[in-house]
Design a protein around this motif. Structure first.
Motif, PDB file in Angstrom:
ATOM      1  N   PRO B 394       0.775  -1.084   0.147  1.00 45.80           N
ATOM      2  CA  PRO B 394       0.090   0.040   0.131  1.00 45.80           C
ATOM      3  C   PRO B 394       0.891   1.306   0.030  1.00 45.80           C
ATOM      4  O   PRO B 394       2.118   1.245   0.397  1.00 45.80           O
ATOM      5  N   PRO B 395       0.251   2.302  -0.290  1.00 50.94           N
ATOM      6  CA  PRO B 395      -0.968   2.573  -0.893  1.00 50.94           C
ATOM      7  C   PRO B 395      -1.255   2.584  -2.322  1.00 50.94           C
ATOM      8  O   PRO B 395      -1.879   3.291  -2.914  1.00 50.94           O
ATOM      9  N   PHE B 399      -1.837  -3.316  -3.939  1.00 49.60           N
ATOM     10  CA  PHE B 399      -2.401  -3.668  -2.641  1.00 49.60           C
ATOM     11  C   PHE B 399      -4.150  -4.139  -2.391  1.00 49.60           C
ATOM     12  O   PHE B 399      -4.301  -5.037  -2.022  1.00 49.60           O
ATOM     13  N   ILE B 400      -4.816  -3.196  -3.022  1.00 54.21           N
ATOM     14  CA  ILE B 400      -6.099  -3.130  -2.878  1.00 54.21           C
ATOM     15  C   ILE B 400      -6.595  -4.563  -3.718  1.00 54.21           C
ATOM     16  O   ILE B 400      -7.343  -5.269  -3.274  1.00 54.21           O
ATOM     17  N   PHE B 403      -5.769  -7.352  -1.641  1.00 52.46           N
ATOM     18  CA  PHE B 403      -6.601  -7.249  -0.384  1.00 52.46           C
ATOM     19  C   PHE B 403      -7.938  -8.211  -0.711  1.00 52.46           C
ATOM     20  O   PHE B 403      -8.438  -8.826   0.114  1.00 52.46           O
ATOM     21  N   TYR B 404      -8.464  -7.758  -2.009  1.00 59.42           N
ATOM     22  CA  TYR B 404      -9.821  -8.221  -2.033  1.00 59.42           C
ATOM     23  C   TYR B 404      -9.718  -9.648  -2.353  1.00 59.42           C
ATOM     24  O   TYR B 404     -10.408 -10.564  -1.849  1.00 59.42           O
ATOM     25  N   MET B 407      -9.204 -11.285   0.906  1.00 57.77           N
ATOM     26  CA  MET B 407     -10.310 -11.397   1.717  1.00 57.77           C
ATOM     27  C   MET B 407     -11.320 -12.487   1.261  1.00 57.77           C
ATOM     28  O   MET B 407     -11.946 -13.349   2.146  1.00 57.77           O
ATOM     29  N   GLY B 475      -5.586   2.876  -5.953  1.00 61.47           N
ATOM     30  CA  GLY B 475      -4.939   2.231  -4.445  1.00 61.47           C
ATOM     31  C   GLY B 475      -5.537   3.280  -3.206  1.00 61.47           C
ATOM     32  O   GLY B 475      -5.907   2.689  -2.204  1.00 61.47           O
ATOM     33  N   PRO B 478     -10.687   2.739  -4.269  1.00 56.95           N
ATOM     34  CA  PRO B 478     -11.111   1.808  -5.172  1.00 56.95           C
ATOM     35  C   PRO B 478     -12.612   1.729  -5.226  1.00 56.95           C
ATOM     36  O   PRO B 478     -12.909   0.800  -6.044  1.00 56.95           O
ATOM     37  N   ASN B 479     -13.406   2.552  -4.795  1.00 57.55           N
ATOM     38  CA  ASN B 479     -14.829   2.230  -4.435  1.00 57.55           C
ATOM     39  C   ASN B 479     -15.567   2.101  -5.901  1.00 57.55           C
ATOM     40  O   ASN B 479     -16.359   1.051  -6.005  1.00 57.55           O
ATOM     41  N   VAL B 482     -14.650  -1.246  -7.308  1.00 55.91           N
ATOM     42  CA  VAL B 482     -15.220  -2.392  -6.505  1.00 55.91           C
ATOM     43  C   VAL B 482     -16.948  -2.525  -7.137  1.00 55.91           C
ATOM     44  O   VAL B 482     -17.086  -3.492  -7.171  1.00 55.91           O
TER      45      VAL B 482
END
Lengths: 503, 493
Positions: B394-395, B399-400, B403-404, B407, B475, B478-479, B482
């Motif tokens: 990150p940032p 990373f995003i 991360f997903y 998750m 980064g 990301p909304n 997503v």
């Protein structure tokens, strides 16, 4: 805000403190080369100025998070830009804003190549570290936690000593492996704690023993590498020896604190049962670190290595205090984190001052500096005495509290830890004796300049703090009192009724 | 048989691309050599038009040509990603092709034709149509891989790619024919119905499943079907390598997810374990072998293999037997998110490599980056950002993406898989950071004469600026991405 653990204020004070250095870093690329140093200093001082009101306005009577801000950052899953401070993070936040201007001053002459990039990298580091101490959302915490790796990697790797490539990569990989496990642990906690990344909410969830045990060890690896706890400490001497002075100060004074802070913010409140289960192991590792670090420090001929190993030993006291799991131990640990930041940072600055003059960090090459550099010798003696915990200096208060806390947990452990204090006296006094008062063996140290005004400006504030906390620690202790008690109650450990001794 | 208008609107973007490709190929002979840029701009205009059309079709769900293709948000998402990858590839090619002295008009025609194949792949709901899309994509890529026709390595890459690619296409086709034997149709819906009622008791189905895994595994370059990747990526012109690494991989994943989730979803229990093994093997091998590479294109090739391994985590999650509803959505959307993020950082990294290419000299060795931070601070900084993002720190967007994926894995109870993945992500940091180290921490050798000119152009500036913006902005925020991926997944049956 409806959450009772949170107090809000209007002005986004913390955001300003956290991101001012980043803005300053960007600004550095638009000023003239000759003004870079001054700009960086002004930015760092401005940030210090901005953070002081936090201390004055901080309400020490409550364990609640203060100056909180919360904005939705990522919608799905719900991740918030949620920040705030309590009595545990406030001292660390102030330590960070306090040390950064000193690091800028220390790099004034020491860094010649690419000064612009260096100062910018330092300011970016400051933002990342402040972010770690204020984040109340696990993902936000993780982002700051990891964002710090690249600037530190560059500081060691670009501006470091001859063996910097190896040291930088070792530092990076060690800490990265630790922190990637932290990410998984965060995700596990998220799914077991009601699908939230809010640290305060997650601390109120009771996790099953299996989850607690697994997550405990994942957290442990992440934080133990940073602290660093034995046996994860081997990156530290390399990184310190190769890093430039300001990098060493950042590493020792601030970066290492993040590991201990992680234990306090994550491990204890979220995993109380696992913490109790594994406390003997943690205490044992802390004791090993105390003795092993001190023992290694005895054998070093390189000043930076000596102080690096003394850091391992001193940080052993911090983790020991944390896992004593009582108010005295934890307050001592937090205070000791601040003390170590001040004292060890100052010792690294001393080494930096020597290195600028003689271009050697070897004790043997720098013998007998008291004659040509009396001011320097005075400063060195003060910090060495502070580091070994002489009564009247800051470390005494912290170490004493830690030892009291440990004594309540186990007398044997306290006895062993006390050995570390004695060893510290041995290696530090021996070092001072050789460097300040030893006989110069053939090296021409006669004509060295004493500390100049800029260097005195870096050392004097540190000296003041050493004695202030040493003689009058209450302001710092009061600030953390409520938060620490809350933590202890939260961990649901038996209260130990013993008045806090007031040295 | 009459062709309803709705069928044509459903494939309108494909029609535009084919028309543009024909136009480019037709205009090429009458365009003077100094004006070949015009063909690139023409291609870009067609892409922009298509992007507009596809965005406006984003909410539709139209089945066309008697269920051969389906226009749904899922297809639209991939198409938009493919336009982006193609557009950036064309922009980065302008200066690069001139440096390499291979600035020919048909280059852009082949890019467009290949893109058309990819678009068919992601919107087809019929195995044969998917196969046609794959072939159109691959045949164009074979030519593009050998575009540096004076260079033996490029020709070797093309030949190798062609032989292995044709072989894998054959395997895929064989698998399709077996499935046709079992289901009596090549439509995914019919196959799903037949598979759902039969289970795996038919040995033909077992063989077909394995053949499809092999065929698609080759296209997305996962272990053990990855052997072609390093050689082809190294030999092909850098811009083509970027195109293959991003667009062809995205399109193959798009088709692959649809085939296995919609068509062979009933066999989840059977392919789940297979992909789990492939996923772990890919992450391990890709990351470990990348460490020893000395050529940056080969290193990025192995890194792209490793990234396909990460993306497979999402597929594995979606294929878990118990995975229903939210878990499956998260699994698939994290794959889509990851490939979008991967597109930005990989295109950016290859753009820097292409930019550093010095006329006549090699610019592909990692050693060539020595001291770049002193010689070209901006290029070095860009490469730093892309490497950090590829390492998933990150940032940045990298990373995003991870991360997903992680998750999804933890949510599906595959925590151990996430642990393996993060540990190998840490391994990957070693070779990505080695590039940073070479750029920032080694001094350049004494340079004789003036600094070599960069293959720089305004178009390249656009590529670098937009990939950098993508990596940083995705980064930090990301909304939008997503929500788009989540919306797109919901249309997947």
């Amino acid at each position: 805000m409806s959450d009772p653990t949170i107090q809000t204020t209007g002005f986004p004070w913390l955001t300003a403190v956290v991101f001012l250095p980043l803005a300053g870093a960007v600004m550095l690329f638009f000023v003239k080369e000759s003004l870079v140093r001054w700009t960086a200093l002004v930015v760092a001082l401005a940030d210090l100025g901005l953070s002081l009101p936090l201390w004055l306005l901080f309400d020490p009577s409550t364990p609640r998070m203060q100056f909180t801000e919360r904005v939705s950052w990522i919608a799905s899953p719900s991740i918030n830009y949620s920040i705030g401070i309590d009595g545990i993070s406030l001292p660390l936040l102030l330590l960070t804003t306090f040390l950064t201007p000193l690091c800028v001053l220390a790099s004034w002459k020491a860094i010649e190549a690419r000064i612009r990039e260096f100062m910018a990298t330092m300011l970016i580091m400051e933002t990342a570290m402040l972010g770690v101490f204020v984040a109340l959302d696990l993902v936000l915490f993780y982002v700051f936690w990891e964002a710090m790796l690249i600037p530190m990697y560059l500081i060691i790797g670009v501006w470091g000593g001859p063996n910097r490539l190896y040291a930088a990569m070792k530092f990076f990989l060690y800490t990265l492996v630790g922190s990637v496990l932290l990410l998984i642990a965060i995700l596990v906690v998220f799914f077991h704690g009601g699908q939230t990344f809010d640290m305060l909410l997650l601390s109120r969830v009771g996790y099953s023993p299996t989850v607690q045990n697994w997550v405990f060890w994942a957290f442990f690896v992440a934080f133990a590498v940073k602290v660093p706890m034995f046996p994860f400490h081997t990156w530290l001497p390399d990184a310190h020896v190769e890093a430039p002075t300001a990098g060493s100060v950042f590493l020792a004074s601030l970066l290492l604190k993040m590991g201990a802070y992680g234990f306090l913010r994550f491990t204890l409140p979220m995993l109380p049962d696992a913490t109790e289960t594994f406390t003997p192991i943690m205490v044992a590792l802390s004791l090993i670190a105390i003795l092993y670090g001190a023992y290694m420090a005895l054998a070093q001929a390189d000043l930076k290595k000596l102080i690096a190993y003394s850091s391992v030993s001193h940080m052993g006291f911090v983790t020991l205090g944390i896992f004593a799991l009582n108010a005295q131990g934890i307050e001592g640990a937090v205070l000791q984190m601040v003390n170590h930041g001040i004292t060890t940072g100052a010792l690294f600055l001393c080494v930096g001052a020597i290195y600028e003059r003689t271009h050697s960090r070897m004790i043997a090459d720098n013998a007998g500096l008291a004659r040509p550099m009396p001011r320097f010798a005075t400063v060195l003696v003060i910090f060495a005495l502070s580091s070994l915990g002489l009564p009247g200096t800051n470390s005494f208060v912290g170490e004493f509290l830690v030892l009291v806390g440990t004594f309540l947990w186990s007398q044997a452990a306290a006895a062993i830890a006390a050995l570390g204090v004695i060893l510290a006296a041995v290696y530090l006094l021996w070092m001072v004796q050789r460097v300040a008062f030893g006989l110069p063996d053939g090296h021409n140290t006669e004509r060295l300049r004493d500390l100049n005004l800029r260097e005195m400006a870096t050392f004097v504030p540190l000296v003041v703090l050493v004695f202030w906390i040493g003689l009058f620690p209450n302001p710092v202790l009061t600030a953390m009192h409520a938060s620490v008690n809350n933590l202890i109650e939260h961990v649901d450990l038996e209260e130990v009724s013993l008045a806090v001794p007031n040295p | 048989m009459t062709l309803p208008l709705s069928d044509l609107t459903a494939v309108l973007p494909e029609l535009i691309i084919v028309a543009a490709a024909c136009l480019v190929l037709g205009l090429d002979p009458i365009t003077p050599a100094s004006r070949k840029d015009w063909l690139a701009w023409l291609s870009l205009v067609s892409l922009a038009v298509c992007a507009g059309v596809t965005s406006s079709q984003m909410h539709l769900r139209v089945s066309a040509f008697s269920d051969l293709v389906l226009l749904d948000p899922y297809a639209c998402f991939w198409k938009l990603l493919l336009y982006l990858a193609s557009g950036l590839t064309i922009l980065m090619s302008l200066a690069y092709l001139r440096t390499e002295r291979i600035h020919l008009g048909e280059y852009y025609g082949f890019i467009l034709l290949s893109l058309c194949g990819m678009m068919i792949m992601v919107s087809a709901t019929d195995l044969l149509t998917i196969y046609l899309g794959i072939e159109l994509m691959s045949l164009s890529l074979y030519v593009l891989a050998g575009f540096k026709r004076f260079e033996a390595r490029s020709l070797e890459a093309a030949a190798k790619y062609f032989v292995l690619g044709a072989f894998s296409s054959g395997i895929l086709l064989y698998g399709i024919s077996l499935l046709f034997g079992v289901a009596g149709s090549t439509r995914l819906a019919a196959i799903a119905a037949a598979v759902g009622s039969r289970g795996l008791d038919d040995p033909a189905l077992v063989v077909a499943l394995i053949l499809l895994v092999v065929g698609f595994g080759f296209k997305i370059a996962v272990v053990p079907f990855h052997m072609w990747t390093p050689d082809v990526y190294e030999g092909a012109p850098t811009s083509v390598t970027a195109f293959m690494a991003v667009a062809s991989k995205a399109a193959s994943f798009g088709a692959f997810l649809r085939v296995f989730l919609e068509g062979l979803g009933g066999l989840k229990a059977n392919w789940y374990g297979l992909f789990l093994v492939v996923c772990v093997a890919t992450m391990v091998l890709g990351n470990v072998v990348a460490i020893v590479q000395t050529n940056i294109k080969r290193m990025l090739a192995y890194s792209s293999i490793a990234h396909a391994g990460y993306a497979l985590i999402g597929v594995v999650v979606a294929g878990q037997t118990e995975a229903e509803g939210a878990v499956r959505t998260l699994g698939v959307s994290s794959v889509m998110l990851y490939l979008a993020v991967y597109a930005f950082m990989t295109l950016g990294a290859f753009a820097v490599v292409a930019m550093l290419r010095k006329g006549g000299l090699e610019g592909d060795e990692i050693e060539d980056f020595t001291g770049l931070a002193k010689r070209q601070p901006l290029a070095a900084f860009l490469m730093l950002v892309f490497m950090v993002s590829l390492a998933g720190i990150p940032p940045t967007a990298g990373f995003i993406g991870k991360f997903y994926l992680f998750m999804a894995a933890v949510k599906a109870g595959l925590t151990w898989l996430a642990v393996v993945a993060v540990l190998f992500a840490a391994v990957s940091a070693y070779y990505y950071l080695r590039v940073v180290m070479v750029m920032y921490m080694r001094d350049p050798e004494a340079v004789e004469g003036p600094l070599p000119r960069l293959a720089m152009s305004p178009a390249m500036t656009i590529v670098l600026a937009s990939t950098l913006a993508g990596v940083i902005l995705l980064g930090l925020y990301p909304n939008p991405l997503v929500s788009v991926t989540t919306y797109a997944v919901l249309s997947l049956k």
